[in-house]
Design a protein around this motif. Structure first.
Motif, mmCIF file in Angstrom:
data_model
loop_
_atom_site.group_PDB
_atom_site.id
_atom_site.type_symbol
_atom_site.label_atom_id
_atom_site.label_comp_id
_atom_site.label_asym_id
_atom_site.label_seq_id
_atom_site.Cartn_x
_atom_site.Cartn_y
_atom_site.Cartn_z
ATOM 1 N N ALA A 1 37.485 22.331 25.850
ATOM 2 C CA ALA A 1 36.753 23.315 25.037
ATOM 3 C C ALA A 1 35.456 22.673 24.559
ATOM 4 N N ILE A 2 34.423 23.500 24.368
ATOM 5 C CA ILE A 2 33.132 22.997 23.906
ATOM 6 C C ILE A 2 32.814 23.606 22.538
ATOM 7 N N THR A 3 32.494 22.754 21.584
ATOM 8 C CA THR A 3 32.155 23.205 20.229
ATOM 9 C C THR A 3 30.738 22.758 19.895
ATOM 10 N N ARG A 4 29.983 23.651 19.294
ATOM 11 C CA ARG A 4 28.595 23.309 18.946
ATOM 12 C C ARG A 4 28.530 22.641 17.583
ATOM 13 N N VAL A 5 27.733 21.583 17.484
ATOM 14 C CA VAL A 5 27.509 20.903 16.203
ATOM 15 C C VAL A 5 26.313 21.575 15.530
ATOM 16 N N GLU A 6 26.481 21.942 14.252
ATOM 17 C CA GLU A 6 25.435 22.703 13.552
ATOM 18 C C GLU A 6 24.136 21.912 13.367
ATOM 19 N N LYS A 7 24.264 20.665 12.893
ATOM 20 C CA LYS A 7 23.057 19.844 12.647
ATOM 21 C C LYS A 7 23.110 18.619 13.553
#
Length: 218
Positions: free
Chosen positions: A113-119
């Motif tokens: 799974a791929i999760t985006r990092v906010e900063k």
């Protein structure tokens, strides 16, 4: 001499957690560890080969692995998904197949799974990669470090320290240069500090980049 210790290992169980979660018998522990390393290297190699933009920038903050009896769950935390494979189901499936081939596991299913990092520039791995790219492009090391600190200040961190060691700017004698902005309390266990060590190969030799980011205090 002071005893040097990895800031992440020093804070395990308080402000930091493990990036791999699994249980095994002591005799199989080393094999499990090597398997984790193989999975991470395989993902990084695939991302490098299949970037949309050939910038030399992976943008992977970290990779966490959870192993169960019949499943290996891999979560990739990415800072810039538009440069990579998020949203392309075919790309993720291809990545899963590549990793599955690497470690020949018949009994266990692999799920990525791929999760985006906010900063993203608040992540030391991404920041170290950015500095490495600047140094490879012959940018002055001081300019690269100051620019990295400017990028981090936009992410509401409380402090950052950047250190570069090696034959900086091609000088004959290796040296260590560092810069710090804000507070970085390395001795305080309740202070959440993210750390990254990154090695780059330049035409003059190998340079080592270390970054400490003081995120918050509990």
């Amino acid at each position: 001499m002071g005893q040097k210790m990895n800031p992440l290992g020093f804070r395990l169980g308080t402000t930091q957690s493990h990036h791999s979660f699994w249980f095994t018998q002591p005799k199989n522990y080393s094999a499990g560890l090597q398997e984790d390393e193989k999975i991470r290297n395989c993902i990084k190699n695939y991302v490098q080969k299949n970037r949309k933009i050939s910038s030399g920038f992976e943008g992977i903050a970290r990779i966490t692995i959870q192993k169960k009896i019949d499943l290996i769950q891999v979560i990739i935390y990415i800072g810039f998904p538009n440069l990579l494979i998020e949203g392309q189901t075919r790309g993720i499936e291809e990545l899963q197949m590549n990793v599955q081939k690497e470690f020949h596991s018949v009994n266990r299913r692999l799920n990525i799974a791929i999760t985006r990092v906010e900063k993203p520039y608040g992540q030391p791995n991404i920041l170290a990669e950015y500095i490495a790219l600047q140094l490879k492009n012959r940018v002055s090391f001081r300019k690269a470090m100051k620019k990295a600190i400017e990028l981090t200040e936009q992410t509401d961190t409380k402090g950052i320290q950047v250190q570069i060691a090696g034959r900086i700017d091609g000088k004959e004698i290796a040296r260590v240069e560092w810069i710090r902005e804000g507070r970085v309390p390395l001795q305080t266990i309740r202070a959440k500090i993210d750390h990254s060590s990154y090695t780059i190969r330049t035409i003059y030799g190998v340079l080592g980049i270390k970054i400490w980011i003081f995120v918050d205090e509990k």
